[in-house]
Write a protein that holds these residues in place. Sequence first.
Motif, PDB file in Angstrom:
ATOM      1  N   ALA A  86       0.826  -1.210   0.000  1.00  0.00           N
ATOM      2  CA  ALA A  86       0.000   0.000   0.000  1.00  0.00           C
ATOM      3  C   ALA A  86       0.861   1.261   0.000  1.00  0.00           C
ATOM      4  N   ALA A  87       1.968   1.250   0.742  1.00  0.00           N
ATOM      5  CA  ALA A  87       2.842   2.434   0.808  1.00  0.00           C
ATOM      6  C   ALA A  87       3.498   2.710  -0.533  1.00  0.00           C
ATOM      7  N   TYR A  88       4.024   1.676  -1.169  1.00  0.00           N
ATOM      8  CA  TYR A  88       4.649   1.877  -2.479  1.00  0.00           C
ATOM      9  C   TYR A  88       3.603   2.194  -3.543  1.00  0.00           C
ATOM     10  N   GLY A  89       2.419   1.564  -3.454  1.00  0.00           N
ATOM     11  CA  GLY A  89       1.373   1.834  -4.435  1.00  0.00           C
ATOM     12  C   GLY A  89       0.849   3.248  -4.353  1.00  0.00           C
ATOM     13  N   TYR A  90       0.789   3.830  -3.152  1.00  0.00           N
ATOM     14  CA  TYR A  90       0.324   5.211  -3.013  1.00  0.00           C
ATOM     15  C   TYR A  90       1.277   6.177  -3.693  1.00  0.00           C
ATOM     16  N   ARG A  91       2.547   5.830  -3.758  1.00  0.00           N
ATOM     17  CA  ARG A  91       3.541   6.687  -4.409  1.00  0.00           C
ATOM     18  C   ARG A  91       3.783   6.291  -5.865  1.00  0.00           C
ATOM     19  N   GLY A  92       2.905   5.476  -6.413  1.00  0.00           N
ATOM     20  CA  GLY A  92       3.011   5.107  -7.822  1.00  0.00           C
ATOM     21  C   GLY A  92       4.159   4.165  -8.128  1.00  0.00           C
ATOM     22  N   ALA A  98      10.877   4.205   6.133  1.00  0.00           N
ATOM     23  CA  ALA A  98      11.491   5.181   5.235  1.00  0.00           C
ATOM     24  C   ALA A  98      10.553   5.553   4.101  1.00  0.00           C
ATOM     25  N   VAL A  99       9.800   4.595   3.579  1.00  0.00           N
ATOM     26  CA  VAL A  99       8.870   4.889   2.487  1.00  0.00           C
ATOM     27  C   VAL A  99       7.766   5.820   2.961  1.00  0.00           C
ATOM     28  N   PRO A 107      -3.344   6.371   8.161  1.00  0.00           N
ATOM     29  CA  PRO A 107      -3.294   5.539   6.961  1.00  0.00           C
ATOM     30  C   PRO A 107      -2.177   5.955   6.034  1.00  0.00           C
ATOM     31  N   VAL A 108      -1.926   5.114   5.045  1.00  0.00           N
ATOM     32  CA  VAL A 108      -0.834   5.383   4.115  1.00  0.00           C
ATOM     33  C   VAL A 108      -1.101   6.638   3.303  1.00  0.00           C
TER      34      VAL A 108
END
Length: 351
Positions: free
Chosen positions: A188-194, A227-228, A300-301
Amino acid sequence: MIQVCSRCGTRWNVRDRERQVCPRCQGALMAPAAPGAEWSGPQGRGPAGGPPRLPPGYRWIAVRPGAPPPPRARRRPLGPTPRYATIPRWGLVEHFDAVDTSATQTRTGPSPNAVRTTLMVTMAVLGVTAAVHALRYLLLLINRTTLLNPLVAGAATWLGVALSVASAFLVVGSIVLLTNWLIARRGAAYGYRGQSDPREPLRIRLGCLVPFVNLFFAPVYTLELAAVENRTSTMRRPIIVWWILWVLSTVVSVFSIATSFTTDPQAIADNTVVTTIAYLMALATLLVAHRVVAGFEQAPVSRPVKRWVMVPDDDAAADADADAHADDTPDPQVGAQSGGPVESRGQDPAA
């Protein structure tokens, strides 16, 4: 022979044949005259040998050789300006797609409530198991001088074994659940940042579930998640504390298992003490792990961690103060020439 159009004033060189109609505007051509005859007289030459001056009513134009260009097409009239009795609505309507609020987002990982409940149950069982082993050590001390009832001794022994098995299963289940939560949170964290998680889920599972290997990789994966999400400053300390407790708990647990096969009464008592400490350290490790999960689940993220607050600008206040005393400040050019203000600040200049 030169003939001049009476309508557009164009001069046509008709050579030796007289014409009646202008090729450009279809106007009547004037009577022919010899070249240069119309320039004869006092107006033939300009001053100082310049170009000849034209007689009144004539002007110089540039004409390309050959046939005359086709006439320009006239723009047709646009008609009357449109008028409306009411405000037209054909350009002011905006269509918005209806959002279906009933549709719930699918969650790939375990819910925070499930993780919290599992950790709470596991910590409770670990606490009860540590208490039972402490009671067993107390019974061993009493058994040195007094013979215990077989029912009491058997109940203390088998209750400790049952709770130890239950604790082992709950700890393994908690580790698996925390691994699934970590994979879902990272995705979810990486997906929110594309972006996509650079580590595959299988690699994360192997790094978190393989014994002794997870002591290094699981905290590293958690630090990468912090870190993300830009939470390194707030989550580094709980993750490091959890890491240290996990390593110490693993060392004590391995030592407790290695010394549990002895038959000497004193060695059995010592192993009981070590086992009690191992359960207490496992309880502390899960408690800090619960704190780490709660720290991530506080927001949330999709919600940014940083909050921008308006603060007064010292430079702006200084500029406002300078503007307030602008009347008392001398002219910079005058001050540069004279070396400094003559009058004191806040006083009227001398007459």
